[in-house]
Scaffold this active site. Structure first.
Site, short mmCIF file in Angstrom:
data_model
loop_
_atom_site.label_atom_id
_atom_site.label_comp_id
_atom_site.label_asym_id
_atom_site.label_seq_id
_atom_site.Cartn_x
_atom_site.Cartn_y
_atom_site.Cartn_z
N HIS A 43 32.46 51.29 27.74
CA HIS A 43 32.25 52.39 26.78
C HIS A 43 32.79 52.09 25.39
O HIS A 43 33.36 52.97 24.74
CB HIS A 43 32.89 53.70 27.27
CG HIS A 43 32.94 53.89 28.75
ND1 HIS A 43 33.90 54.64 29.38
CD2 HIS A 43 32.14 53.42 29.74
CE1 HIS A 43 33.71 54.62 30.68
NE2 HIS A 43 32.64 53.88 30.93
N HIS A 44 32.60 50.87 24.90
CA HIS A 44 33.17 50.48 23.62
C HIS A 44 32.09 50.07 22.63
O HIS A 44 32.24 49.09 21.90
CB HIS A 44 34.16 49.32 23.80
CG HIS A 44 35.32 49.63 24.67
ND1 HIS A 44 36.14 48.66 25.22
CD2 HIS A 44 35.84 50.81 25.10
CE1 HIS A 44 37.08 49.22 25.94
NE2 HIS A 44 36.91 50.53 25.89
N GLN A 45 31.00 50.80 22.56
CA GLN A 45 29.92 50.44 21.65
C GLN A 45 30.37 50.58 20.19
O GLN A 45 31.05 51.55 19.84
CB GLN A 45 28.69 51.31 21.90
CG GLN A 45 28.05 51.09 23.25
CD GLN A 45 28.58 51.97 24.35
OE1 GLN A 45 29.51 52.75 24.14
NE2 GLN A 45 28.00 51.87 25.54
#
Length: 622
Positions: free
Chosen positions: A554-556
């Site tokens: 979840h680190h876009q």
């Protein structure tokens, strides 16, 4: 089990705080453990009329995640400025603050429920070959549903950020903003790099099982130092630092909004879906937003600025819906183009490999049957200790530079080893594996035989991928989810796979250290379905495994990239201003120009702090 646990915790939690239990705290949550669908796919979005909200606000902030909440807080410190904060989600329940329950809340309305588009030869071990991309849709944003791992990144991340034509973003220049937010209570720390008394709690996790102790010792036996990875040196090993306060989640909502809810100059509207940024075509100046609430269309005006903090996936969506984006793409959808910019054209992300599992011969791992015990709940409610403080079994991190790294700086890591004191078998496949959409076939082959046995995991996470994806609109209907293309493992030299493989092999070397061998720790060598043709532990096997069981953490970033005017990929400048549009800024993780050595929650708080100061200075408040 979940309902029993939640209801009992609700009564205990509210009772311990001297209040009558309020069952509506659970009643406003919709649970869905199987399906990622858009309930508004067919929702009409052309509502007749538009309700003006009255006098303009000074500032409108869209999105209440880590950056947006900070900006709303800091701008409303000036009593003469009226600030409107718009959030599409609702106010979170207090039960979401219990760390161990983080996986459950990814199956609620607090999560957009996004799925990546199908990618050939990727996600092969996931349900329907679709990867979940969780994003928060709640007051506080993704900070309400994430894993709470508190990590800023490496000094070089920020120095290179500045060197790429973004003055003001070097490590020495952003460190004061990290410190400004913090109330840092981690026991082993480099004090010059931290502060106390800020809004954002950071602390140790009280639960430390023997398997994580063994991981810390084994990394040291291998040659790594114990470090404060948010301090002077990042590379090494540490127990996880958590974005918590008093063993409860320190979300953007709890930390930055709850303390200021009574400020008369701050208006917070929840369940308000912003559909368009209002921009004067003649002057190219943003002057407000349109949003839908209670099936009515509203217009809110800003006399100074509109700040978009909707996150790395929704900020580019809103810009494109408003006519700011790639000309060809917008024209294909019938969106009038106001400014041709490369919005959404580049998207970097962090993947972790989920399939590295080890067994042990002693009781040193997470015992899930303890979770539902009354004693466990009382220990948490009364003392803030025990199993419920666990970050879904994550207890330690190893930050390393593998032997395939080609970066010239010896202090710049390429892999994070995330140590988990359990694995997907720990809860018998009930919730944890569904968070990542691990398929029944994969679970039954690899993890089901481990049920009732001692096993733990190490998730290598790739810090600096060379592969990148992009975002496109599905249509000009704001209720339609964007299309997300990860394009993982597509770099021409296959360097991402090679780095992952080096990380997997390094983890195996750590397991050979005496600290683990006293428990007869060994790799679980059951082959993944679909990889049977390869010899286990060969490079070919691990590439197959990665294409089955690598998943986002979840680190876009980079979908509204910061860069100088000469950068053809840039959407905003170093002051977060959207190029060629007046009175419009983007401030969230979408502006981060490349993948950094961090989990992006804490950098998002920093971006909010720095953005607020930039805005204050622009309008004469020092």
């Amino acid at each position: 089990m979940m309902k029993k646990l939640l209801v009992l915790l609700l009564f205990l939690f509210m009772g311990a705080n001297g209040a009558i239990p309020n069952m509506n705290l659970l009643g406003n949550i919709t649970w869905n453990f199987d399906v990622h669908t858009n309930p508004f796919e067919e929702c009409p979005w052309h509502f007749t009329g538009a309700h003006e909200m009255g006098p303009p606000f000074d500032f409108i902030v869209v999105g209440s995640g880590a950056a947006g909440a900070v900006i709303a807080n800091r701008l409303s410190e000036n009593p003469n400025w009226n600030v409107l904060l718009l959030e599409v989600g609702e106010t979170p329940t207090q039960i979401a603050d219990i760390p161990l329950l983080l996986n459950y809340f990814q199956f609620t309305d607090y999560n957009w429920g996004y799925l990546m588009e199908d990618q050939p030869n990727m996600c092969l071990g996931l349900t329907d070959r679709r990867m979940s991309w969780p994003r928060g849709k709640v007051l506080g944003g993704t900070s309400v549903i994430n894993f709470m791992i508190h990590i800023r990144g490496n000094r070089l991340d920020y120095d290179r950020w500045a060197q790429n034509g973004n003055p003001g973003w070097s490590y020495d220049e952003v460190l004061p903003y990290f410190k400004k937010s913090e109330d840092f209570l981690v026991r082993i720390q480099d004090p010059d790099y931290h502060s106390k008394g800020g809004y954002l709690g950071a602390q140790d996790v009280s639960l430390r099982l023997e398997s994580s102790n063994a991981f810390i010792k084994a990394m040291q036996e291998f040659g790594y130092k114990y470090v404060d990875y948010n301090g002077k040196e990042q590379m090494g090993v540490s127990y996880v630092q958590a974005t918590n306060r008093n063993s409860k989640r320190a979300s953007a909502y709890n930390a930055f909004l709850v303390p200021i809810l009574r400020r008369p100059n701050l208006k917070i509207y929840t369940k308000a879906r912003v559909t368009k940024i209002l921009i004067d075509e003649a002057t190219k100046s943003a002057y407000g937003v349109s949003f839908i609430k209670n099936q009515k269309n509203f217009i809110a005006r800003a006399s100074k600025e509109v700040i978009i903090s909707a996150g790395a996936l929704n900020s580019p969506q809103l810009l494109m819906l408003s006519g700011i984006g790639p000309r060809t793409h917008l024209e294909e959808l019938g969106v009038a183009v106001l400014q041709d910019l490369p919005v959404g054209q580049k998207l970097y992300d962090h993947l972790a490999f989920l399939g590295l599992v080890f067994t042990a011969n002693s009781t040193i791992t997470f015992q899930y049957e303890n979770v539902n015990q009354l004693s466990t709940m009382l220990e948490y409610i009364l003392f803030g200790r025990g199993y419920l403080t666990s970050l879904s079994t994550i207890e330690a991190l190893g930050i390393v530079k593998t032997n395939v790294s080609d970066d010239p700086d010896p202090t710049y890591p390429d892999i994070e080893l995330i140590f988990t004191t359990g694995s997907f078998h720990t809860d018998k496949g009930e919730i944890y594996r569904k968070t990542f959409r691990i398929s029944d076939e994969t679970y039954n082959k690899v993890w089901k035989p481990l049920e009732g046995r001692e096993a733990f995991g190490i998730f290598p996470m790739l810090y600096h991928p060379r592969s990148y994806g992009h975002i496109k609109l599905k249509s000009k209907n704001p209720y339609h989810w964007p299309r997300f293309y990860g394009n993982y493992f597509t770099d021409p030299d296959n360097f991402d796979v090679k780095t992952f493989t080096a990380g997997i092999r390094l983890a195996q070397e750590i397991i050979k250290m005496p600290a683990f061998q006293k428990y007869d720790a060994k790799i679980w060598d059951v082959k993944l379905p679909g990889c049977e043709e390869f010899v286990f532990n060969t490079d070919e096997y691990w590439e197959c495994a990665l294409r089955h069981l690598a998943a986002t953490v979840h680190h876009q970033v980079s979908t509204c990239k910061m860069g100088p005017p000469t950068d053809p990929e840039a959407v905003v400048n170093h002051e977060l201003k959207v190029y060629n549009i007046n009175n419009l800024r983007v401030a969230d993780t979408s502006i981060i120009p490349f993948p950094i050595s961090a989990h992006t929650n804490v950098p998002a708080f920093m971006i909010g702090e720095k953005a607020a100061d930039i805005i204050k200075q622009a309008w004469g408040m020092t």
